[in-house]
Design a protein around this motif. Structure first.
Motif, PDB file in Angstrom:
ATOM      1  N   LEU A 138       0.807  -1.216   0.000  1.00 28.06           N
ATOM      2  CA  LEU A 138       0.000   0.000   0.000  1.00 28.06           C
ATOM      3  C   LEU A 138       0.841   1.268   0.000  1.00 28.06           C
ATOM      4  CD1 LEU A 138      -2.793  -1.037   2.524  1.00 28.06           C
ATOM      5  CD2 LEU A 138      -2.851  -1.116   0.034  1.00 28.06           C
ATOM      6  N   GLY A 139       2.166   1.117   0.011  1.00 26.67           N
ATOM      7  CA  GLY A 139       3.036   2.279   0.027  1.00 26.67           C
ATOM      8  C   GLY A 139       2.958   3.067   1.325  1.00 26.67           C
ATOM      9  N   MET A 140       2.693   2.367   2.420  1.00 29.51           N
ATOM     10  CA  MET A 140       2.570   3.013   3.737  1.00 29.51           C
ATOM     11  C   MET A 140       3.918   2.979   4.453  1.00 29.51           C
ATOM     12  SD  MET A 140      -1.071   1.373   4.972  1.00 29.51           S
ATOM     13  CE  MET A 140      -1.057   2.234   6.555  1.00 29.51           C
ATOM     14  N   ASN A 141       4.431   4.126   4.801  1.00 26.49           N
ATOM     15  CA  ASN A 141       5.711   4.215   5.513  1.00 26.49           C
ATOM     16  C   ASN A 141       5.441   4.228   7.016  1.00 26.49           C
ATOM     17  OD1 ASN A 141       8.512   4.397   5.684  1.00 26.49           O
ATOM     18  ND2 ASN A 141       8.468   6.625   5.755  1.00 26.49           N
ATOM     19  N   CYS A 142       4.932   3.105   7.514  1.00 20.12           N
ATOM     20  CA  CYS A 142       4.531   2.965   8.914  1.00 20.12           C
ATOM     21  C   CYS A 142       5.353   1.855   9.550  1.00 20.12           C
ATOM     22  CB  CYS A 142       3.038   2.643   9.008  1.00 20.12           C
ATOM     23  SG  CYS A 142       1.986   3.873   8.206  1.00 20.12           S
ATOM     24  N   PHE A 143       5.254   1.729  10.865  1.00 20.59           N
ATOM     25  CA  PHE A 143       6.145   0.831  11.589  1.00 20.59           C
ATOM     26  C   PHE A 143       5.365   0.029  12.632  1.00 20.59           C
ATOM     27  CE2 PHE A 143       8.156   4.908  10.599  1.00 20.59           C
ATOM     28  CZ  PHE A 143       9.056   4.482   9.614  1.00 20.59           C
ATOM     29  N   SER A 191       1.344   7.852  10.201  1.00 19.17           N
ATOM     30  CA  SER A 191       0.945   9.251  10.027  1.00 19.17           C
ATOM     31  C   SER A 191      -0.451   9.324   9.417  1.00 19.17           C
ATOM     32  CB  SER A 191       1.932   9.965   9.101  1.00 19.17           C
ATOM     33  OG  SER A 191       1.818   9.445   7.778  1.00 19.17           O
ATOM     34  N   ALA A 192      -1.034  10.494   9.469  1.00 13.86           N
ATOM     35  CA  ALA A 192      -2.351  10.687   8.851  1.00 13.86           C
ATOM     36  C   ALA A 192      -2.286  10.460   7.345  1.00 13.86           C
ATOM     37  CB  ALA A 192      -2.867  12.088   9.156  1.00 13.86           C
ATOM     38  N   ALA A 193      -1.206  10.913   6.713  1.00 11.08           N
ATOM     39  CA  ALA A 193      -1.076  10.744   5.264  1.00 11.08           C
ATOM     40  C   ALA A 193      -1.054   9.268   4.880  1.00 11.08           C
ATOM     41  CB  ALA A 193       0.189  11.441   4.770  1.00 11.08           C
TER      42      ALA A 193
END
Length: 232
Positions: A138-143, A191-193
């Motif tokens: 999904l291209g999410m830069n989350c951890f 993040s919200a984005a």
């Protein structure tokens, strides 16, 4: 705060834990109604019959019979130094308040158990599985695990308030580089984005739009996750 400021998702993390199970259901590696003990032989609740009948769906549906928040003293205040394996082992010492599947009782420890079940079946730590199978597509830069140092400077700091001090930072609750033991229940950083990417993907999948094929699980599993289970 900007759209790219990092926050802990708290219990919104649980959606990703359920989604990680959904990926494995789609792959035919487990089913929602599999008995937990068949995949995690070390899983034990106080009652032997409930242990034998407890399903993966039960892990995620807050209907164990335990009182809401049972076992949370193993999680907070952080760091508690309990391991995920110890949390699962200690489930057997929690005394039910209600009969099995009769009442709603919010559970963090059972979501940690679900995360470890995913790790057992996939052969990957839960946080790595989420990063590779959900965030990356999904291209999410989350951890879901450790947070890179460069992301810390762009993270929110929690604050409290009282009449004497006014607003003051609660630094012990700030995001650090070390991932949380309780991440599957409430420790993902995003993040919200990036959460907007998740929301858009879920909405597209729910309406059958073509772009929804980027999601790592099927419409059938989305419907399973969104179906009511424990009515109140």
């Amino acid at each position: 705060v900007t759209p790219d400021t990092y926050f802990r998702l708290a219990s919104a993390s649980k959606a990703f834990t359920a989604a990680s199970v959904a990926v494995l259901v789609d792959e035919g590696k487990l089913n929602w109604d599999d008995k937990v003990i068949d995949h995690l032989p070390e899983f034990r609740l106080k009652d032997a019959w409930v242990t034998a009948e407890f399903t993966i769906r039960d892990l995620l549906s807050h209907r164990s019979g335990l009182i809401g928040g049972a076992g949370d003293s193993m999680l907070w205040p952080e760091p508690t130094k309990f391991s995920r394996a110890e949390v699962i082992h200690n489930l057997r010492y929690l005394t039910p308040e209600h009969s099995f599947r009769s009442n709603y009782g919010y559970s963090n420890v059972l979501y940690i158990t679900a995360g470890e079940l995913v790790a057992k079946i996939s052969g990957r730590p839960w946080q790595d599985f989420v990063a590779e199978r959900i965030f990356a597509p999904l291209g999410m830069n989350c951890f879901a695990g450790d947070v890179p140092v460069q992301a810390i400077s762009g993270s929110a700091i929690p604050y409290g308030y009282d009449q004497q001090q006014g607003f003051y930072p609660i630094t012990r609750n700030a995001i650090s580089t070390e991932g949380l033991m309780s991440a599957a229940a409430g420790g993902i950083v995003c993040s919200a984005a990036d959460m907007a990417k998740w929301l858009q993907a879920l909405l597209l999948l729910s309406t059958g739009e073509p772009l929804a094929t980027t999601l790592p699980f099927s419409t059938a599993q989305l419907k399973a996750m969104w179906a009511p289970e424990t009515l109140m």
